[in-house]
Design a protein around this motif. Structure first.
Motif, PDB file in Angstrom:
ATOM      1  N   ASP A  59     -16.214 -23.840  13.574  1.00 45.77           N
ATOM      2  CA  ASP A  59     -16.987 -23.584  14.687  1.00 45.77           C
ATOM      3  C   ASP A  59     -16.997 -21.992  14.640  1.00 45.77           C
ATOM      4  OD1 ASP A  59     -17.994 -22.574  17.050  1.00 45.77           O
ATOM      5  OD2 ASP A  59     -16.797 -23.975  18.324  1.00 45.77           O
ATOM      6  N   PRO A  60     -18.305 -21.369  14.409  1.00 46.02           N
ATOM      7  CA  PRO A  60     -18.474 -19.954  14.376  1.00 46.02           C
ATOM      8  C   PRO A  60     -17.945 -19.124  15.556  1.00 46.02           C
ATOM      9  CG  PRO A  60     -20.567 -21.155  14.227  1.00 46.02           C
ATOM     10  CD  PRO A  60     -19.478 -21.998  14.361  1.00 46.02           C
ATOM     11  N   ASP A  61     -17.877 -19.898  16.788  1.00 46.05           N
ATOM     12  CA  ASP A  61     -17.470 -19.106  17.970  1.00 46.05           C
ATOM     13  C   ASP A  61     -15.767 -18.794  17.685  1.00 46.05           C
ATOM     14  OD1 ASP A  61     -19.941 -18.891  19.153  1.00 46.05           O
ATOM     15  OD2 ASP A  61     -19.461 -20.983  20.436  1.00 46.05           O
ATOM     16  N   ASP A  62     -15.190 -19.649  17.201  1.00 41.64           N
ATOM     17  CA  ASP A  62     -13.614 -19.319  16.828  1.00 41.64           C
ATOM     18  C   ASP A  62     -13.255 -18.364  15.879  1.00 41.64           C
ATOM     19  OD1 ASP A  62     -13.310 -21.759  18.753  1.00 41.64           O
ATOM     20  OD2 ASP A  62     -13.090 -23.155  17.082  1.00 41.64           O
ATOM     21  N   ALA A  63     -14.303 -18.357  14.721  1.00 35.71           N
ATOM     22  CA  ALA A  63     -14.094 -17.243  14.123  1.00 35.71           C
ATOM     23  C   ALA A  63     -14.448 -15.854  14.673  1.00 35.71           C
ATOM     24  CB  ALA A  63     -15.066 -17.558  12.779  1.00 35.71           C
ATOM     25  N   GLU A  64     -15.478 -15.881  15.329  1.00 35.07           N
ATOM     26  CA  GLU A  64     -15.568 -14.617  16.228  1.00 35.07           C
ATOM     27  C   GLU A  64     -14.334 -14.310  17.017  1.00 35.07           C
ATOM     28  OE1 GLU A  64     -18.900 -12.891  18.994  1.00 35.07           O
ATOM     29  OE2 GLU A  64     -19.737 -14.107  17.270  1.00 35.07           O
ATOM     30  N   GLU A  65     -13.946 -15.043  17.719  1.00 30.11           N
ATOM     31  CA  GLU A  65     -12.713 -14.945  18.630  1.00 30.11           C
ATOM     32  C   GLU A  65     -11.819 -14.358  17.878  1.00 30.11           C
ATOM     33  OE1 GLU A  65     -12.071 -18.267  21.307  1.00 30.11           O
ATOM     34  OE2 GLU A  65     -14.345 -18.349  21.744  1.00 30.11           O
ATOM     35  N   ALA A  66     -11.394 -15.200  16.789  1.00 29.73           N
ATOM     36  CA  ALA A  66     -10.351 -14.628  15.851  1.00 29.73           C
ATOM     37  C   ALA A  66     -10.464 -13.192  15.448  1.00 29.73           C
ATOM     38  CB  ALA A  66      -9.918 -15.656  14.920  1.00 29.73           C
ATOM     39  N   LEU A  67     -11.783 -12.807  15.065  1.00 35.55           N
ATOM     40  CA  LEU A  67     -11.896 -11.479  14.616  1.00 35.55           C
ATOM     41  C   LEU A  67     -11.630 -10.405  15.587  1.00 35.55           C
ATOM     42  CD1 LEU A  67     -14.950 -12.076  12.170  1.00 35.55           C
ATOM     43  CD2 LEU A  67     -12.579 -11.701  11.452  1.00 35.55           C
ATOM     44  N   ASP A  68     -12.226 -10.733  16.887  1.00 37.63           N
ATOM     45  CA  ASP A  68     -11.947  -9.727  17.929  1.00 37.63           C
ATOM     46  C   ASP A  68     -10.508  -9.566  18.112  1.00 37.63           C
ATOM     47  OD1 ASP A  68     -14.755  -9.484  18.140  1.00 37.63           O
ATOM     48  OD2 ASP A  68     -14.984 -10.869  19.881  1.00 37.63           O
ATOM     49  N   ALA A  69      -9.777 -10.829  18.402  1.00 35.82           N
ATOM     50  CA  ALA A  69      -8.232 -10.649  18.603  1.00 35.82           C
ATOM     51  C   ALA A  69      -7.497  -9.730  17.445  1.00 35.82           C
ATOM     52  CB  ALA A  69      -7.934 -12.349  18.720  1.00 35.82           C
ATOM     53  N   ALA A  70      -7.900 -10.208  16.201  1.00 36.64           N
ATOM     54  CA  ALA A  70      -7.160  -9.389  15.297  1.00 36.64           C
ATOM     55  C   ALA A  70      -7.597  -7.864  15.335  1.00 36.64           C
ATOM     56  CB  ALA A  70      -7.775  -9.757  13.913  1.00 36.64           C
ATOM     57  N   ALA A  71      -8.970  -7.583  15.635  1.00 34.24           N
ATOM     58  CA  ALA A  71      -9.311  -6.083  15.704  1.00 34.24           C
ATOM     59  C   ALA A  71      -8.633  -5.481  16.969  1.00 34.24           C
ATOM     60  CB  ALA A  71     -10.699  -6.144  16.031  1.00 34.24           C
ATOM     61  N   LYS A  72      -8.443  -6.184  18.020  1.00 32.54           N
ATOM     62  CA  LYS A  72      -7.869  -5.630  19.229  1.00 32.54           C
ATOM     63  C   LYS A  72      -6.227  -5.430  18.990  1.00 32.54           C
ATOM     64  CE  LYS A  72      -6.507  -6.640  23.981  1.00 32.54           C
ATOM     65  NZ  LYS A  72      -7.083  -7.443  25.311  1.00 32.54           N
ATOM     66  N   ALA A  73      -5.453  -6.383  18.323  1.00 36.76           N
ATOM     67  CA  ALA A  73      -4.197  -6.508  17.807  1.00 36.76           C
ATOM     68  C   ALA A  73      -4.080  -5.033  16.770  1.00 36.76           C
ATOM     69  CB  ALA A  73      -3.659  -7.688  17.097  1.00 36.76           C
ATOM     70  N   ALA A  74      -5.056  -4.840  16.078  1.00 36.81           N
ATOM     71  CA  ALA A  74      -4.751  -3.675  15.318  1.00 36.81           C
ATOM     72  C   ALA A  74      -4.899  -2.308  15.992  1.00 36.81           C
ATOM     73  CB  ALA A  74      -5.982  -3.733  14.153  1.00 36.81           C
ATOM     74  N   GLU A  75      -5.920  -2.197  17.005  1.00 34.46           N
ATOM     75  CA  GLU A  75      -6.109  -1.094  17.705  1.00 34.46           C
ATOM     76  C   GLU A  75      -4.739  -0.863  18.569  1.00 34.46           C
ATOM     77  OE1 GLU A  75      -9.398  -1.521  20.285  1.00 34.46           O
ATOM     78  OE2 GLU A  75     -10.891  -1.723  18.610  1.00 34.46           O
ATOM     79  N   GLU A  76      -4.036  -1.717  19.107  1.00 30.54           N
ATOM     80  CA  GLU A  76      -2.836  -1.584  19.858  1.00 30.54           C
ATOM     81  C   GLU A  76      -1.906  -1.226  19.059  1.00 30.54           C
ATOM     82  OE1 GLU A  76      -2.249  -5.534  21.592  1.00 30.54           O
ATOM     83  OE2 GLU A  76      -3.878  -5.060  23.047  1.00 30.54           O
ATOM     84  N   ARG A  77      -1.686  -1.247  17.733  1.00 33.88           N
ATOM     85  CA  ARG A  77      -0.635  -1.081  16.549  1.00 33.88           C
ATOM     86  C   ARG A  77      -1.011   0.365  16.536  1.00 33.88           C
ATOM     87  NH1 ARG A  77      -1.491  -5.536  13.133  1.00 33.88           N
ATOM     88  NH2 ARG A  77      -1.322  -7.304  14.452  1.00 33.88           N
ATOM     89  N   LEU A  78      -2.085   1.052  16.201  1.00 34.15           N
ATOM     90  CA  LEU A  78      -2.315   2.357  15.997  1.00 34.15           C
ATOM     91  C   LEU A  78      -1.629   3.261  17.059  1.00 34.15           C
ATOM     92  CD1 LEU A  78      -5.945   2.058  14.727  1.00 34.15           C
ATOM     93  CD2 LEU A  78      -3.856   2.181  13.567  1.00 34.15           C
ATOM     94  N   PRO A  79      -1.168   4.513  16.674  1.00 32.68           N
ATOM     95  CA  PRO A  79      -0.626   5.513  17.317  1.00 32.68           C
ATOM     96  C   PRO A  79      -1.825   6.177  18.229  1.00 32.68           C
ATOM     97  CG  PRO A  79      -0.409   6.344  15.317  1.00 32.68           C
ATOM     98  CD  PRO A  79      -0.889   4.879  15.111  1.00 32.68           C
ATOM     99  N   ARG A  80      -1.839   6.277  19.352  1.00 31.39           N
ATOM    100  CA  ARG A  80      -2.840   6.993  20.059  1.00 31.39           C
ATOM    101  C   ARG A  80      -2.873   8.466  19.958  1.00 31.39           C
ATOM    102  NH1 ARG A  80      -4.947   3.320  24.018  1.00 31.39           N
ATOM    103  NH2 ARG A  80      -3.779   1.531  24.262  1.00 31.39           N
ATOM    104  N   ARG A  81      -3.931   8.847  19.673  1.00 31.91           N
ATOM    105  CA  ARG A  81      -4.068  10.368  19.697  1.00 31.91           C
ATOM    106  C   ARG A  81      -4.768  11.094  20.771  1.00 31.91           C
ATOM    107  NH1 ARG A  81      -6.092  10.961  13.161  1.00 31.91           N
ATOM    108  NH2 ARG A  81      -4.188   9.741  12.380  1.00 31.91           N
ATOM    109  N   HIS A  82      -4.245  11.976  21.369  1.00 29.98           N
ATOM    110  CA  HIS A  82      -4.807  12.783  22.375  1.00 29.98           C
ATOM    111  C   HIS A  82      -5.588  14.034  22.224  1.00 29.98           C
ATOM    112  CE1 HIS A  82      -3.345   9.771  25.226  1.00 29.98           C
ATOM    113  NE2 HIS A  82      -2.128   9.599  24.586  1.00 29.98           N
TER     114      HIS A  82
END
Length: 64
Positions: free
Chosen positions: A41-64
């Motif tokens: 299902d293409p929707d499942d693949a898109e949701e998985a990619l979005d979740a992976a991108a969000k998880a990667a963003e949360e792991r990066l140190p924040r720069r101010h």
């Protein structure tokens, strides 16, 4: 009955596993997505990619 992780004989208190270790290995596989069923299902693949991108963003140190 054989343990699905290592193939040894099962122990009643850990059934269907032979030990707490094998039960924990199985749990870790579930939690890490090791037992995931692939989807076409293409929707499942898109949701998985979005979740992976969000998880990667949360792991990066924040720069101010």
């Amino acid at each position: 009955m054989a343990c699905p992780i290592c193939g040894k004989e099962t122990v009643q208190s850990y059934r269907p596993f032979c030990s707490k270790r094998c039960a924990d290995v199985d749990l870790a596989r579930w939690l890490s997505g090791g037992y995931a069923v692939p989807s076409q299902d293409p929707d499942d693949a898109e949701e998985a990619l979005d979740a992976a991108a969000k998880a990667a963003e949360e792991r990066l140190p924040r720069r101010h």
